[in-house]
Design a protein around this motif. Structure first.
Motif, mmCIF file in Angstrom:
data_model
loop_
_atom_site.group_PDB
_atom_site.id
_atom_site.type_symbol
_atom_site.label_atom_id
_atom_site.label_comp_id
_atom_site.label_asym_id
_atom_site.label_seq_id
_atom_site.Cartn_x
_atom_site.Cartn_y
_atom_site.Cartn_z
ATOM 1 N N GLU A 299 0.824 -1.203 0.000
ATOM 2 C CA GLU A 299 0.000 0.000 0.000
ATOM 3 C C GLU A 299 0.861 1.257 0.000
ATOM 4 N N ILE A 300 1.928 1.251 0.790
ATOM 5 C CA ILE A 300 2.830 2.400 0.849
ATOM 6 C C ILE A 300 3.487 2.619 -0.508
ATOM 7 N N ALA A 301 3.873 1.535 -1.161
ATOM 8 C CA ALA A 301 4.468 1.647 -2.499
ATOM 9 C C ALA A 301 3.507 2.338 -3.461
ATOM 10 N N LEU A 302 2.222 1.956 -3.401
ATOM 11 C CA LEU A 302 1.221 2.589 -4.259
ATOM 12 C C LEU A 302 1.061 4.064 -3.929
ATOM 13 N N LEU A 303 1.046 4.397 -2.648
ATOM 14 C CA LEU A 303 0.914 5.794 -2.227
ATOM 15 C C LEU A 303 2.074 6.644 -2.733
ATOM 16 N N LEU A 304 3.232 6.028 -2.872
ATOM 17 C CA LEU A 304 4.419 6.768 -3.296
ATOM 18 C C LEU A 304 4.617 6.723 -4.810
ATOM 19 N N GLY A 305 3.664 6.118 -5.524
ATOM 20 C CA GLY A 305 3.728 6.126 -6.973
ATOM 21 C C GLY A 305 4.537 5.005 -7.585
ATOM 22 N N TYR A 306 4.831 3.957 -6.815
ATOM 23 C CA TYR A 306 5.555 2.805 -7.349
ATOM 24 C C TYR A 306 4.554 1.738 -7.783
ATOM 25 N N SER A 307 4.797 1.136 -8.933
ATOM 26 C CA SER A 307 3.893 0.085 -9.405
ATOM 27 C C SER A 307 4.189 -1.249 -8.736
ATOM 28 N N GLU A 308 5.404 -1.401 -8.199
ATOM 29 C CA GLU A 308 5.788 -2.648 -7.553
ATOM 30 C C GLU A 308 6.374 -2.380 -6.170
ATOM 31 N N GLN A 309 6.029 -3.233 -5.212
ATOM 32 C CA GLN A 309 6.567 -3.105 -3.859
ATOM 33 C C GLN A 309 8.089 -3.223 -3.862
ATOM 34 N N SER A 310 8.618 -4.106 -4.717
ATOM 35 C CA SER A 310 10.068 -4.323 -4.756
ATOM 36 C C SER A 310 10.812 -3.053 -5.161
ATOM 37 N N ALA A 311 10.226 -2.249 -6.051
ATOM 38 C CA ALA A 311 10.869 -1.004 -6.479
ATOM 39 C C ALA A 311 10.956 -0.023 -5.305
ATOM 40 N N PHE A 312 9.899 0.050 -4.509
ATOM 41 C CA PHE A 312 9.913 0.910 -3.321
ATOM 42 C C PHE A 312 10.976 0.441 -2.333
ATOM 43 N N GLN A 313 11.052 -0.862 -2.113
ATOM 44 C CA GLN A 313 12.015 -1.393 -1.153
ATOM 45 C C GLN A 313 13.459 -1.102 -1.578
#
Length: 332
Positions: A299-313
């Motif tokens: 959910e945090i990844a989506l809020l930050l504009g990332y399509s994938e959780q792995s990209a946020f991490q």
């Protein structure tokens, strides 16, 4: 195949927190089943149904769903609340709601369709015996309660609200809450609203999220050298752009009413780039979101504009040399 057949869906963990707060407000002992879901990001839909049913049998009060909905806060709905509170009008909020509704109720697909001059918002069927009148009422009442308390509900006109279940004794209470006719024993549980309402702007100025974004932007600006009016507007544009998934430099420069080249030149004079400024904002917001135990990494990844959780991490690890999970554990 058996797993898919037996899957009954899940609900957002914040709904358990909402029910916990309601129990406390009513000075009722907290059930063990409710205690167990307090720190979960999600829990089974069947547990949510059983908790509501148990509470209904205990209180035996009419329109219980409306009472629960009166207590809803943005944190109880998670990412959808964050996003909705940054939207400019109801149509935009519903478009985003359609994208992310499964983060609140997964297992019951949402349908938003036009019916003549009206927009229908309804959930398709759950498995047999899963949905009850109380779960249907609560789902719709929570959506309306959020609009009522945080999105200037008094300026939004609903046409009708329909429920599949039989008519209760106190229909007037439902009509007072939804501010429109409420019909029971209908084919679907749904909200009908005039299409003309979709362009109505939400209230401005005192939205909780807008206050949060302003405070965060000001905090970040204080750390920047040679802050200008353009910098302040840039921070605000990036913060709100992330919520709307419109944060590319072309969108941001258009919002600032300057060319991409002018914006790049301004940032170059400060020894930075648009990408670096974006990273600063994302890092700041990520830390704020990680403080909320009910927001999962996806959910945090989506809020930050990332399509994938792995990209946020990966990005978070580059910013702070620590994973989001490690940061969350250190700051609980």
């Amino acid at each position: 195949m058996q797993q898919l057949k037996d899957y009954t869906g899940s609900v957002y963990g914040g709904l358990g927190q909402l029910l916990y707060a309601f129990y406390q407000a009513q000075a009722l002992p907290i059930p063990e089943k409710l205690e167990k879901v307090q720190n979960l990001e999600r829990f089974d839909y069947i547990i949510w149904r059983d908790l509501l049913t148990s509470l209904d049998q205990q209180l035996k009060r009419p329109a219980l769903s409306l009472e629960i909905a009166e207590s809803v806060l943005p944190k109880h709905l998670g990412i959808i609340a964050y996003i909705a509170m940054s939207c400019e009008n109801l149509g935009e909020a519903l478009y985003r709601y359609h994208d992310f509704h499964r983060l609140i109720y997964d297992g019951s697909p949402l349908q938003i369709t036009g019916i003549g001059e009206y927009l229908s918002i309804r959930w398709t069927e759950l498995l047999p015996n899963m949905a009850t009148q109380l779960t249907d009422e609560t789902a719709i009442a929570l959506m309306a309660g959020f609009l009522k308390h945080f999105m200037d509900f008094k300026d939004i006109t609903l046409y009708e609200v329909h429920f599949k279940g039989p008519s209760p004794k106190y229909i007037a209470r439902y009509e007072q809450f939804f501010r429109c006719p409420v019909r029971f024993s209908q084919p679907y549980s749904q909200v009908l609203m005039p299409l003309s309402e979709l362009t109505r702007p939400f209230m401005k100025g005192d939205q909780t999220l807008q206050q949060l974004l302003t405070q965060q932007a000001q905090s970040l600006l204080e750390k920047l050298p040679n802050t200008t009016h353009v910098d302040h507007r840039l921070q605000q544009a990036i913060l709100t752009g992330l919520q709307k998934n419109q944060f590319q430099i072309e969108h941001i420069s258009a919002q600032l009413q300057i060319s991409v080249r002018q914006l790049q030149r301004h940032l170059q004079q400060q020894g930075t780039t648009y990408q670096q400024r974006m990273h600063q904002v994302r890092c700041m917001l990520a830390k704020e979101y990680l403080k909320d135990p009910h927001l999962g990494l996806h959910e945090i990844a989506l809020l930050l504009g990332y399509s994938e959780q792995s990209a946020f991490q990966r990005a978070f690890k580059q910013w702070l040399n620590i994973t989001p999970q490690q940061w969350r554990l250190q700051h609980q």
